[in-house]
Design an enzyme around this catalytic site. Structure first.
Site, mmCIF file in Angstrom:
data_model
loop_
_atom_site.group_PDB
_atom_site.id
_atom_site.type_symbol
_atom_site.label_atom_id
_atom_site.label_comp_id
_atom_site.label_asym_id
_atom_site.label_seq_id
_atom_site.Cartn_x
_atom_site.Cartn_y
_atom_site.Cartn_z
ATOM 1 N N THR A 156 37.499 42.257 28.387
ATOM 2 C CA THR A 156 38.656 43.153 28.162
ATOM 3 C C THR A 156 39.859 42.482 28.035
ATOM 4 O O THR A 156 40.673 42.406 27.052
ATOM 5 C CB THR A 156 38.950 44.076 29.450
ATOM 6 O OG1 THR A 156 37.791 44.859 29.598
ATOM 7 C CG2 THR A 156 40.054 44.990 29.175
ATOM 8 N N THR B 123 42.170 45.732 36.357
ATOM 9 C CA THR B 123 41.312 45.911 35.100
ATOM 10 C C THR B 123 40.109 45.170 35.080
ATOM 11 O O THR B 123 40.371 44.025 35.735
ATOM 12 C CB THR B 123 42.108 45.867 33.722
ATOM 13 O OG1 THR B 123 41.381 45.939 32.821
ATOM 14 C CG2 THR B 123 42.983 44.292 33.950
ATOM 15 N N ASP B 124 39.096 45.093 34.526
ATOM 16 C CA ASP B 124 38.040 44.366 34.354
ATOM 17 C C ASP B 124 38.423 43.142 33.380
ATOM 18 O O ASP B 124 38.689 43.699 32.261
ATOM 19 C CB ASP B 124 36.816 45.005 33.852
ATOM 20 C CG ASP B 124 35.571 44.050 33.516
ATOM 21 O OD1 ASP B 124 34.735 44.518 32.722
ATOM 22 O OD2 ASP B 124 35.578 43.175 34.181
ATOM 23 N N LYS B 125 38.085 42.129 33.988
ATOM 24 C CA LYS B 125 38.671 40.886 32.890
ATOM 25 C C LYS B 125 37.524 40.490 31.734
ATOM 26 O O LYS B 125 38.071 40.146 30.764
ATOM 27 C CB LYS B 125 39.190 39.843 33.810
ATOM 28 C CG LYS B 125 38.345 38.866 34.089
ATOM 29 C CD LYS B 125 38.877 37.781 34.931
ATOM 30 C CE LYS B 125 37.748 36.648 35.159
ATOM 31 N NZ LYS B 125 37.196 36.114 34.052
#
Length: 195
Positions: free
Chosen positions: A32, A27-29
């Protein structure tokens, strides 16, 4: 039903089948999993000089305040009245926003009647112009900051009139690097530990 009990809302049933075949989920951190509220964590180089050039490149001369990008906001935090006054006195000739191809952004100022280009961007773009000993030290620091999950920007200055972008990057006076932290949102660690 199992996913619904965990609070997961499925908008398309085909997603369940797709997830069944997933071994690794990424996932894009930024924003997010994190607050998207960067702060300066560490500086490699002469701290005062690195901060000054970074601040100059974060200044919006037309609006008379710092730019609103997340890196610019983090760089501006804690600026003193005299540091802000120095930014207000800048004669900014032009700005070129971050370019995904060159992987840098550029602010051109006039200092004492001469052009000075402030370059800020991806550290690897600066390394070819740095003497080997300094480059090795910088690469180690960059790797260490990366292992801590920090994002890093390099800052450099070019005086004179380079003929091309390649000429500019070859002539750059590497000032240093700034690493940034972005705190995790509340509850993220607990959520990820159950993943």
């Amino acid at each position: 039903i199992h996913l619904a009990k965990k609070g997961v809302i499925i908008k398309r049933l085909s997603v369940i089948e797709d997830l069944g075949g997933v071994d690794i989920f990424c996932t894009d951190k930024t924003g997010t999993l994190t607050e998207n509220a960067l702060s300066v964590a560490s500086i490699w180089g002469q701290s005062k000089e690195v901060r000054a050039w970074a601040r100059y490149s974060a200044w919006d001369a037309q609006a008379k305040h710092f730019k609103d990008g997340v890196f610019d906001i983090a760089i501006a935090k804690g600026a003193t009245k005299s540091e802000i006054a120095a930014c207000r006195r800048l004669k900014i000739e032009s700005t070129i926003p971050f370019d995904p191809i060159t992987r840098v952004e550029q602010t051109t100022i006039i200092d004492g009647g001469k052009r000075v280009y402030i370059i800020k961007g991806v550290p690897e773009m600066f390394f070819p112009a740095i003497p080997k000993v300094k480059r090795v030290e910088g690469e180690r620091w960059l790797q260490s900051e990366g292992q801590k999950g920090r994002r890093v920007l390099a800052v450099g200055v070019v005086r004179g009139n380079p003929s091309t972008h390649a000429d500019m990057m070859a002539r750059i006076d590497f000032v240093g690097m700034i690493s940034f932290e972005d705190p995790l949102k509340r509850g993220v660690k607990a959520i990820l530990s159950h993943a």
